[in-house]
Motif scaffolding. Structure first.
Motif, PDB file in Angstrom:
ATOM      1  N   ILE A  29       0.849  -1.187   0.000  1.00 17.25           N
ATOM      2  CA  ILE A  29       0.000   0.000   0.000  1.00 17.25           C
ATOM      3  C   ILE A  29       0.886   1.239   0.000  1.00 17.25           C
ATOM      4  O   ILE A  29       1.804   1.352   0.814  1.00 17.25           O
ATOM      5  CB  ILE A  29      -0.924   0.005   1.228  1.00 17.25           C
ATOM      6  N   TYR A  30       0.600   2.150  -0.928  1.00 22.32           N
ATOM      7  CA  TYR A  30       1.341   3.394  -1.040  1.00 22.32           C
ATOM      8  C   TYR A  30       0.362   4.557  -0.926  1.00 22.32           C
ATOM      9  O   TYR A  30      -0.684   4.549  -1.561  1.00 22.32           O
ATOM     10  CB  TYR A  30       2.076   3.476  -2.383  1.00 22.32           C
ATOM     11  N   HIS A  31       0.719   5.523  -0.124  1.00 19.52           N
ATOM     12  CA  HIS A  31      -0.096   6.717   0.018  1.00 19.52           C
ATOM     13  C   HIS A  31       0.522   7.842  -0.802  1.00 19.52           C
ATOM     14  O   HIS A  31       1.732   7.934  -0.947  1.00 19.52           O
ATOM     15  CB  HIS A  31      -0.160   7.162   1.480  1.00 19.52           C
ATOM     16  N   ASP A  84       0.930   9.274   5.507  1.00 19.38           N
ATOM     17  CA  ASP A  84       2.389   9.255   5.458  1.00 19.38           C
ATOM     18  C   ASP A  84       2.794   8.810   4.051  1.00 19.38           C
ATOM     19  O   ASP A  84       2.572   7.665   3.661  1.00 19.38           O
ATOM     20  CB  ASP A  84       2.933   8.292   6.503  1.00 19.38           C
ATOM     21  N   CYS A  85       3.384   9.717   3.293  1.00 22.20           N
ATOM     22  CA  CYS A  85       3.744   9.449   1.899  1.00 22.20           C
ATOM     23  C   CYS A  85       5.235   9.144   1.717  1.00 22.20           C
ATOM     24  O   CYS A  85       5.740   9.175   0.591  1.00 22.20           O
ATOM     25  CB  CYS A  85       3.342  10.641   1.031  1.00 22.20           C
ATOM     26  N   GLN A  86       5.928   8.846   2.793  1.00 18.83           N
ATOM     27  CA  GLN A  86       7.369   8.580   2.697  1.00 18.83           C
ATOM     28  C   GLN A  86       7.678   7.315   1.912  1.00 18.83           C
ATOM     29  O   GLN A  86       8.673   7.249   1.202  1.00 18.83           O
ATOM     30  CB  GLN A  86       7.990   8.497   4.087  1.00 18.83           C
ATOM     31  N   LYS A  87       6.832   6.312   2.015  1.00 15.78           N
ATOM     32  CA  LYS A  87       7.099   5.043   1.333  1.00 15.78           C
ATOM     33  C   LYS A  87       7.139   5.231  -0.183  1.00 15.78           C
ATOM     34  O   LYS A  87       8.050   4.741  -0.846  1.00 15.78           O
ATOM     35  CB  LYS A  87       6.041   4.013   1.723  1.00 15.78           C
ATOM     36  N   ILE A  88       6.174   5.951  -0.748  1.00 17.56           N
ATOM     37  CA  ILE A  88       6.144   6.132  -2.204  1.00 17.56           C
ATOM     38  C   ILE A  88       7.327   6.991  -2.673  1.00 17.56           C
ATOM     39  O   ILE A  88       7.848   6.793  -3.762  1.00 17.56           O
ATOM     40  CB  ILE A  88       4.785   6.701  -2.682  1.00 17.56           C
ATOM     41  N   GLU A  89       7.770   7.900  -1.808  1.00 20.53           N
ATOM     42  CA  GLU A  89       8.934   8.713  -2.178  1.00 20.53           C
ATOM     43  C   GLU A  89      10.212   7.902  -2.045  1.00 20.53           C
ATOM     44  O   GLU A  89      11.043   7.892  -2.963  1.00 20.53           O
ATOM     45  CB  GLU A  89       9.019   9.971  -1.320  1.00 20.53           C
TER      46      GLU A  89
END
Length: 112
Positions: A29-31, A84-89
């Motif tokens: 899952i990516y935000h 939290d959008c750190q994972k997609i970045e």
């Protein structure tokens, strides 16, 4: 009293296209969302201030901040809905949407 991160649909579409163009699709899952949090009241202020900056004749309406209780909706909304959008970045190199830049561009297109 509700805080979120506005996200320009065009930026979201570009993020999805970028993910689809990867040779191997990321799993999990990516935000994805806007890069700065604001309340709905602050977002409305930004919209009207941007409109006035681009058109000095634009008259900013009076805004009144209200609480969630004063504006009941059929579906309850969380007071703090920031993802939290750190994972997609970090894993995909896709940076959060700059909603202020997008707002400036969109407001500029509305008059044309």
């Amino acid at each position: 009293d509700q805080t979120g991160c506005p996200t320009y649909a065009g930026d979201l579409a570009q993020a999805i296209i970028t993910l689809l163009q990867r040779p191997v699709a990321p799993r999990g899952i990516y935000h994805y969302g806007g890069n700065k949090s604001v309340t709905w009241y602050e977002f409305a202020q930004a919209i009207f201030q941007t409109a006035q900056q681009q058109d000095p004749n634009f008259k900013v309406p009076q805004l009144n901040a209200i609480t969630t209780d004063q504006y009941p909706l059929p579906a309850p909304r969380p007071a703090y809905s920031i993802m939290d959008c750190q994972k997609i970045e970090n894993e995909c190199g896709i940076k959060a949407s700059d909603w202020q830049k997008a707002l400036n561009e969109i407001i500029g297109k509305l008059d044309n």
